[in-house]
Design a protein around this motif. Sequence first.
Motif, PDB file in Angstrom:
ATOM      1  N   VAL A   1     -22.893   1.301  -3.433  1.00 20.24           N
ATOM      2  CA  VAL A   1     -22.524   0.386  -4.598  1.00 20.24           C
ATOM      3  C   VAL A   1     -22.625  -0.875  -4.419  1.00 20.24           C
ATOM      4  O   VAL A   1     -23.078  -1.689  -5.501  1.00 20.24           O
ATOM      5  CB  VAL A   1     -20.808   0.857  -4.726  1.00 20.24           C
ATOM      6  CG1 VAL A   1     -20.405  -0.123  -5.910  1.00 20.24           C
ATOM      7  CG2 VAL A   1     -20.825   2.401  -5.247  1.00 20.24           C
ATOM      8  N   MET A   2     -22.375  -1.522  -3.444  1.00 19.90           N
ATOM      9  CA  MET A   2     -22.543  -2.884  -3.256  1.00 19.90           C
ATOM     10  C   MET A   2     -23.945  -3.621  -3.401  1.00 19.90           C
ATOM     11  O   MET A   2     -24.138  -4.612  -3.852  1.00 19.90           O
ATOM     12  CB  MET A   2     -21.720  -3.121  -1.793  1.00 19.90           C
ATOM     13  CG  MET A   2     -20.317  -3.280  -1.616  1.00 19.90           C
ATOM     14  SD  MET A   2     -19.809  -3.278   0.125  1.00 19.90           S
ATOM     15  CE  MET A   2     -20.277  -4.983   0.493  1.00 19.90           C
TER      16      MET A   2
ATOM     17  N   VAL B   1     -15.559  -5.282   5.330  1.00 24.62           N
ATOM     18  CA  VAL B   1     -14.174  -5.236   4.667  1.00 24.62           C
ATOM     19  C   VAL B   1     -14.425  -4.740   3.391  1.00 24.62           C
ATOM     20  O   VAL B   1     -13.475  -3.821   2.920  1.00 24.62           O
ATOM     21  CB  VAL B   1     -13.544  -6.368   5.075  1.00 24.62           C
ATOM     22  CG1 VAL B   1     -12.100  -6.278   4.300  1.00 24.62           C
ATOM     23  CG2 VAL B   1     -13.295  -6.645   6.547  1.00 24.62           C
ATOM     24  N   ALA B   2     -14.995  -5.349   2.533  1.00 23.13           N
ATOM     25  CA  ALA B   2     -15.118  -5.233   1.265  1.00 23.13           C
ATOM     26  C   ALA B   2     -15.647  -3.641   1.084  1.00 23.13           C
ATOM     27  O   ALA B   2     -15.188  -3.056   0.336  1.00 23.13           O
ATOM     28  CB  ALA B   2     -16.197  -5.853   0.601  1.00 23.13           C
TER      29      ALA B   2
ATOM     30  N   LEU C   1     -14.292  -9.948  -4.552  1.00 26.76           N
ATOM     31  CA  LEU C   1     -13.749  -9.473  -3.045  1.00 26.76           C
ATOM     32  C   LEU C   1     -14.745  -9.965  -2.238  1.00 26.76           C
ATOM     33  O   LEU C   1     -14.422 -10.389  -1.197  1.00 26.76           O
ATOM     34  CB  LEU C   1     -13.656  -8.098  -3.222  1.00 26.76           C
ATOM     35  CG  LEU C   1     -13.154  -7.205  -1.962  1.00 26.76           C
ATOM     36  CD1 LEU C   1     -11.898  -7.633  -1.592  1.00 26.76           C
ATOM     37  CD2 LEU C   1     -13.171  -5.939  -1.941  1.00 26.76           C
ATOM     38  N   LEU C   2     -16.129  -9.658  -2.586  1.00 26.77           N
ATOM     39  CA  LEU C   2     -17.037 -10.419  -1.373  1.00 26.77           C
ATOM     40  C   LEU C   2     -17.079 -11.796  -1.234  1.00 26.77           C
ATOM     41  O   LEU C   2     -17.690 -12.298  -0.241  1.00 26.77           O
ATOM     42  CB  LEU C   2     -18.573  -9.923  -1.992  1.00 26.77           C
ATOM     43  CG  LEU C   2     -18.753  -8.414  -1.777  1.00 26.77           C
ATOM     44  CD1 LEU C   2     -19.989  -7.967  -2.776  1.00 26.77           C
ATOM     45  CD2 LEU C   2     -19.020  -7.898  -0.393  1.00 26.77           C
ATOM     46  N   GLU C   3     -16.726 -12.448  -2.300  1.00 29.80           N
ATOM     47  CA  GLU C   3     -16.298 -14.115  -2.155  1.00 29.80           C
ATOM     48  C   GLU C   3     -15.303 -14.316  -1.239  1.00 29.80           C
ATOM     49  O   GLU C   3     -15.453 -15.348  -0.289  1.00 29.80           O
ATOM     50  CB  GLU C   3     -16.277 -14.455  -3.540  1.00 29.80           C
ATOM     51  CG  GLU C   3     -17.207 -14.623  -4.215  1.00 29.80           C
ATOM     52  CD  GLU C   3     -16.820 -15.100  -5.721  1.00 29.80           C
ATOM     53  OE1 GLU C   3     -15.754 -15.600  -5.821  1.00 29.80           O
ATOM     54  OE2 GLU C   3     -17.680 -15.233  -6.650  1.00 29.80           O
TER      55      GLU C   3
ATOM     56  N   ASN D   1     -11.736   3.194  -0.200  1.00 33.03           N
ATOM     57  CA  ASN D   1     -10.634   3.402  -0.382  1.00 33.03           C
ATOM     58  C   ASN D   1     -10.158   3.494  -1.909  1.00 33.03           C
ATOM     59  O   ASN D   1      -9.636   4.494  -2.083  1.00 33.03           O
ATOM     60  CB  ASN D   1      -9.644   2.049   0.341  1.00 33.03           C
ATOM     61  CG  ASN D   1      -8.207   2.774   0.140  1.00 33.03           C
ATOM     62  OD1 ASN D   1      -7.875   3.712   0.325  1.00 33.03           O
ATOM     63  ND2 ASN D   1      -7.324   1.455   0.071  1.00 33.03           N
ATOM     64  N   LYS D   2     -10.788   2.750  -2.640  1.00 34.63           N
ATOM     65  CA  LYS D   2     -10.589   2.616  -4.052  1.00 34.63           C
ATOM     66  C   LYS D   2     -10.971   4.102  -4.589  1.00 34.63           C
ATOM     67  O   LYS D   2     -10.588   4.836  -5.547  1.00 34.63           O
ATOM     68  CB  LYS D   2     -11.063   1.441  -4.546  1.00 34.63           C
ATOM     69  CG  LYS D   2     -10.912   1.437  -6.020  1.00 34.63           C
ATOM     70  CD  LYS D   2     -11.413  -0.042  -6.825  1.00 34.63           C
ATOM     71  CE  LYS D   2     -10.884   0.020  -8.143  1.00 34.63           C
ATOM     72  NZ  LYS D   2     -11.391  -1.246  -8.742  1.00 34.63           N
ATOM     73  N   THR D   3     -12.439   4.447  -4.040  1.00 36.43           N
ATOM     74  CA  THR D   3     -12.912   5.600  -4.468  1.00 36.43           C
ATOM     75  C   THR D   3     -12.263   6.652  -4.011  1.00 36.43           C
ATOM     76  O   THR D   3     -12.036   7.976  -5.075  1.00 36.43           O
ATOM     77  CB  THR D   3     -14.348   5.833  -3.874  1.00 36.43           C
ATOM     78  OG1 THR D   3     -15.050   4.546  -4.161  1.00 36.43           O
ATOM     79  CG2 THR D   3     -15.004   7.147  -4.192  1.00 36.43           C
ATOM     80  N   ALA D   4     -11.708   6.842  -2.588  1.00 36.25           N
ATOM     81  CA  ALA D   4     -10.830   8.043  -2.182  1.00 36.25           C
ATOM     82  C   ALA D   4      -9.413   8.042  -3.137  1.00 36.25           C
ATOM     83  O   ALA D   4      -8.979   9.347  -3.531  1.00 36.25           O
ATOM     84  CB  ALA D   4     -10.498   7.630  -0.883  1.00 36.25           C
ATOM     85  N   ARG D   5      -8.991   6.826  -3.565  1.00 35.31           N
ATOM     86  CA  ARG D   5      -7.719   7.168  -4.390  1.00 35.31           C
ATOM     87  C   ARG D   5      -8.123   7.694  -5.672  1.00 35.31           C
ATOM     88  O   ARG D   5      -7.099   8.575  -6.279  1.00 35.31           O
ATOM     89  CB  ARG D   5      -7.306   5.757  -4.695  1.00 35.31           C
ATOM     90  CG  ARG D   5      -6.427   5.104  -3.133  1.00 35.31           C
ATOM     91  CD  ARG D   5      -5.872   3.716  -3.544  1.00 35.31           C
ATOM     92  NE  ARG D   5      -5.364   3.190  -2.322  1.00 35.31           N
ATOM     93  CZ  ARG D   5      -4.090   3.521  -1.863  1.00 35.31           C
ATOM     94  NH1 ARG D   5      -3.101   4.048  -3.061  1.00 35.31           N
ATOM     95  NH2 ARG D   5      -3.645   3.233  -0.761  1.00 35.31           N
TER      96      ARG D   5
END
Length: 70
Positions: free
Chosen positions: A10-11, A34-35, A26-28, A41-45
């Motif tokens: 995705v990144m 870490v991003a 977030l990448l900034e 984590n967001k996908t898992a949620r």
Amino acid sequence: RLLFIGAIAVMRSQRAQEAESWLRRLLERRPAKVAAIAVANKTARVIWAMLRSGESYRAPKPAAATPAAA
């Protein structure tokens, strides 16, 4: 592991390059790994919420362009 690999994909995708995206901001602020964990984590949620509610995935609506602050 698969969620992390998907997050890396995705990144690297073109959508992640949008100037106002959550991921771009977030990448900034954070290193790439870490991003990637944050995206995984967001996908898992999202997956967990879908399984719990029984609903199908609904793609988020694109955010409306906001005028630049003067």
